[in-house]
Design an enzyme around this catalytic site. Sequence first.
Site, PDB file in Angstrom:
ATOM      1  N   ARG A   1       0.820  -1.215   0.000  1.00 11.84           N
ATOM      2  CA  ARG A   1       0.000   0.000   0.000  1.00 11.84           C
ATOM      3  C   ARG A   1       0.849   1.259   0.000  1.00 11.84           C
ATOM      4  O   ARG A   1       0.305   2.356  -0.013  1.00 11.84           O
ATOM      5  CB  ARG A   1      -0.878  -0.010   1.241  1.00 11.84           C
TER       6      ARG A   1
ATOM      7  N   ARG B   1     -10.051   6.869   4.218  1.00 13.07           N
ATOM      8  CA  ARG B   1      -9.376   5.710   3.613  1.00 13.07           C
ATOM      9  C   ARG B   1      -9.151   5.939   2.114  1.00 13.07           C
ATOM     10  O   ARG B   1      -8.114   5.561   1.576  1.00 13.07           O
ATOM     11  CB  ARG B   1     -10.207   4.440   3.841  1.00 13.07           C
TER      12      ARG B   1
END
Length: 190
Positions: A89, A146
């Site tokens: 990520r 997010r």
Amino acid sequence: MLNLVLFGPPGAGKGTQSQKLIDKYQLVHLSTGDILRAEIAAGTELGLEAKKLMDQGVLVPDEVVIGMISNKLDANVDAKGFIFDGFPRTVAQAEALDQLLTSKNTAISGMIALEVENEELKKRLLLRGKDSGRADDQNPEIIQKRIDEYNNKTAPVANYYKGQDKFTGVYGIGVIEEIFNNICTVVDSY
Ligand code: AMP
């Protein structure tokens, strides 16, 4: 070995498509989100620390998730391959993953990115929140956080794999089975 990175923003369908890919290609599924939630459920120190960050919709530190992936690779030496879901990520995670795989004489076969527009993501996550009970899927502000984390820190990971000529985008809205077939066409070309 077949080592896939399934990429995309939260709610893009990575979990759903991973499950189907595992069945078809007999891969070991490594989802850092699932591993972190298992740590939380087990009440470990790592889980307690991670929960604070996950509840805010921000990423947990690179060293924590890299350590978790390293342990899982060591625990699955006989695997035919892996599907990385929700990892890497950050670019630092992608670099660490390359090093870990090189040390095991293997490499990422390719990254497949599920492409879904923002408004659809928010709808899907709120719907999932109703069923899954995941706190981070139930609050629109946390969902937005997010998505912001994804745009700021995770989206650059696509360029990392583009630089290695290992990136393919797949449109992620439509019939699950059709999206899966499009992914399989890419996987079968590796
Ligand atoms: P996910 O289940 O992939 O949506 O992940 C849920 C949450 O776990 C994220 O919002 C992050 O807080 C954390 N997380 C999962 N995977 C990673 C990762 N590779 N790096 C950092 N944080 C992660």
